[in-house]
Scaffold this motif. Structure first.
Motif, PDB file in Angstrom:
ATOM      1  N   GLY A  13      -9.829 -22.377  34.738  1.00  0.00           N
ATOM      2  CA  GLY A  13     -10.843 -21.693  35.521  1.00  0.00           C
ATOM      3  C   GLY A  13     -12.017 -22.579  35.883  1.00  0.00           C
ATOM      4  O   GLY A  13     -12.531 -22.514  37.008  1.00  0.00           O
TER       5      GLY A  13
ATOM      6  N   ILE B  71     -10.868 -16.002  34.154  1.00  0.00           N
ATOM      7  CA  ILE B  71     -10.125 -16.833  33.209  1.00  0.00           C
ATOM      8  C   ILE B  71     -11.032 -17.313  32.088  1.00  0.00           C
ATOM      9  O   ILE B  71     -10.668 -17.262  30.908  1.00  0.00           O
ATOM     10  CB  ILE B  71      -9.485 -18.031  33.942  1.00  0.00           C
ATOM     11  CG1 ILE B  71      -8.283 -17.567  34.760  1.00  0.00           C
ATOM     12  CG2 ILE B  71      -9.045 -19.110  32.955  1.00  0.00           C
ATOM     13  CD1 ILE B  71      -7.716 -18.637  35.672  1.00  0.00           C
TER      14      ILE B  71
ATOM     15  N   SER C 186     -11.471 -17.816  38.717  1.00  0.00           N
ATOM     16  CA  SER C 186     -12.128 -18.811  37.869  1.00  0.00           C
ATOM     17  C   SER C 186     -12.961 -18.155  36.765  1.00  0.00           C
ATOM     18  O   SER C 186     -12.825 -18.482  35.583  1.00  0.00           O
ATOM     19  CB  SER C 186     -13.017 -19.709  38.733  1.00  0.00           C
ATOM     20  OG  SER C 186     -13.838 -20.543  37.940  1.00  0.00           O
TER      21      SER C 186
ATOM     22  N   ALA D 278      -4.669 -21.603  38.641  1.00  0.00           N
ATOM     23  CA  ALA D 278      -5.680 -20.570  38.380  1.00  0.00           C
ATOM     24  C   ALA D 278      -5.151 -19.194  38.760  1.00  0.00           C
ATOM     25  O   ALA D 278      -5.267 -18.227  37.991  1.00  0.00           O
ATOM     26  CB  ALA D 278      -6.962 -20.880  39.146  1.00  0.00           C
TER      27      ALA D 278
ATOM     28  N   TYR E 275     -14.186 -23.878  39.898  1.00  0.00           N
ATOM     29  CA  TYR E 275     -15.364 -23.018  40.056  1.00  0.00           C
ATOM     30  C   TYR E 275     -16.294 -23.505  41.167  1.00  0.00           C
ATOM     31  O   TYR E 275     -16.629 -22.754  42.087  1.00  0.00           O
ATOM     32  CB  TYR E 275     -16.120 -22.945  38.729  1.00  0.00           C
ATOM     33  CG  TYR E 275     -17.414 -22.171  38.811  1.00  0.00           C
ATOM     34  CD1 TYR E 275     -17.410 -20.800  38.992  1.00  0.00           C
ATOM     35  CD2 TYR E 275     -18.647 -22.822  38.730  1.00  0.00           C
ATOM     36  CE1 TYR E 275     -18.599 -20.087  39.080  1.00  0.00           C
ATOM     37  CE2 TYR E 275     -19.830 -22.113  38.814  1.00  0.00           C
ATOM     38  CZ  TYR E 275     -19.801 -20.753  38.991  1.00  0.00           C
ATOM     39  OH  TYR E 275     -20.971 -20.048  39.090  1.00  0.00           O
TER      40      TYR E 275
END
Length: 480
Positions: free
Chosen positions: A169, A200, A197, A128, A173
């Protein structure tokens, strides 16, 4: 030298380094395009195989997890059975072998050594951060690393193109957001991961992932409510308020920033394209033969002028980029079926193609990857894993896929009790996140095809191994 090697091996440094490299490279789905199509199999041979060789003796006797492989065995069986009705049975055998390596050998390894799945999750976090850095470099004009790759303004990197980028992402999260809500003091690392996150997902512009973030937020608040009601976690009210404000700020800044960057780049691109077209039209006009004037006393040459440059307005560009909003608007206006058909006609035609194939051969199928929809750019597989699997592999394949995607729910009450017995916030966030990934996978399958590649199964394997590792834990009294 031998003593030093044994020391490194015993302390797991080789395992950790090799495993993290493997995860990061496998999650980079589009290395298959930017490098070569077998890159993930070479990477697995170079990095995962040594991890397996260093740890297989510690696997022990774990017959209980073998039952978890039943859906995988059924999926492989359906591929082999349908191959007898396929025009390219050798291809089907090859795909069955790939699935066996991924969903039996690799899956079994992580199920037995679930602590390695915990370690592997760090690779998702690293990925990420990597993709956010690459996206920033793309914004700064390093277009070989990241750029807009679709006509509707979706971003991609050389590691992950639009579609695969957003998954990077989504899978971190809940992990970041849950910890943010359960800290009396805000953690910079969790805020940064949450920002990564959300950014993205917004850069990618995937409708599936944008809806997944919404569902993830709902899932997060349900979990927080359950913990609060059971007196498991009672963060300070001020911390809760600040966390909500941070989450709202991240969402709003992400959307405004991505829209602004995308609109700016798209506007520049539109102006450049318009200039090129105007120059072409002007050149053609100069080459056009002069027509005699109707006036017999004089011959006037036609004036050649450059056509005006027509540039889309910012509202038009913004509307074209709001893919998720356009779908909901179309559904609310036209109804579900008509709304889907008008907002995404190609995907709607794919569904019709798959249904026709299922009606023609519902029991056995005609071979993996055979049900395709003919587009202007060529045939493509149906972007709905359930319908595609049923059409290609028959009813056995569909049942196997459903078993993979939903079989874990049978142990959900036990897993929830075990999660809530832990006082470690980071540990609970990891387990809750694994549940969210296992929910995200079947939801994503509604809009993406079945795959036999590492990059499409790595998230399921790691999340599932973490989940079943939690299910095997001994329960302890829930703390007050």
């Amino acid at each position: 030298m031998k003593t030093q090697l044994n020391y490194i091996r015993d302390n797991g440094i080789v395992t950790e380094v090799f495993l993290l490299i493997w995860v990061v490279l496998i999650v980079s789905a589009d290395l298959k395009i930017t490098m070569f199509n077998k890159v993930h199999w070479v990477v697995s041979l170079l990095f995962l195989l040594p991890v397996f060789l260093l740890n297989y003796k510690k696997m022990g006797n774990n017959k209980s997890v073998v039952s978890l492989l039943i859906p995988s065995i059924l999926l492989i069986s359906s591929i082999l059975i349908s191959s007898f009705y396929s025009q390219n049975y050798l291809y089907d055998f090859f795909q069955a072998g790939k699935v066996a390596v991924i969903l039996i050998i690799c899956y079994l390894f992580f199920l037995v050594r679930s602590e390695l799945a915990h370690l592997a999750f760090k690779g998702f976090i690293i990925s990420a951060y990597m993709n956010v850095i690459i996206l920033v470099l793309g914004v700064l004009s390093f277009t070989q690393l990241a750029s807009i790759m679709t006509l509707d303004g979706r971003w991609g990197t050389f590691l992950n193109y639009p579609g695969s980028l957003s998954k990077v992402g989504v899978v971190v999260y809940v992990y970041a957001a849950f910890q943010l809500f359960n800290r009396t003091a805000l953690s910079i690392s969790n805020i940064m991961l949450l920002i990564a996150s959300v950014f993205i997902v917004y850069f990618d512009g995937s409708r599936t992932s944008e809806i997944s973030l919404l569902l993830g937020t709902i899932f997060l608040f349900i979990i927080l409510l359950v913990e609060y009601m059971k007196n498991i976690s009672r963060p300070k009210f001020s911390s809760m308020v600040v966390s909500v404000l941070v989450l709202a700020l991240v969402f709003s800044v992400a959307k405004v920033s991505v829209d602004k960057i995308t609109l700016s780049i798209e506007t520049k691109r539109a102006i450049e394209l318009a200039k090129i077209e105007a120059a072409k039209e002007a050149e053609l006009a100069k080459q056009k033969p002069v027509q005699p004037s109707t006036d017999s006393n004089s011959v006037k040459q036609e004036e050649v002028s450059t056509p005006p440059i027509e540039v889309p307005t910012s509202d038009e560009l913004k509307q074209s980029n709001d893919r998720t909003g356009s779908v909901f608007a179309s559904i609310s206006t036209n109804g579900i079926l008509a709304g889907i058909a008008s907002s995404d006609p190609i995907r709607f035609q794919m569904i019709i193609t798959a249904v026709d194939a299922i009606v023609s051969h519902p029991w056995i199928g005609q071979g993996i990857g055979t049900t395709k929809y003919q587009t202007a750019s060529g045939p493509i597989v149906v972007h709905n894993a359930y319908l595609q699997t049923w059409a290609d592999l028959g009813i056995l394949g569909l049942l196997a896929l459903l078993g993979l995607y939903f079989g874990w729910m049978l142990k959900l009450p036990t897993v929830m009790r075990n999660i809530q017995s832990s006082m470690n916030v980071k540990e609970r966030s990891l387990y809750y996140n694994s549940i969210f990934i296992l929910l995200y996978m079947p939801f994503s399958a509604l809009f993406h095809p079945l795959s036999t590649e590492w990059s499409e199964w790595i998230m399921f394997i790691i999340a599932s191994a973490i989940y079943w590792g939690c299910a095997k834990r001994k329960e302890v009294p829930v703390h007050g």
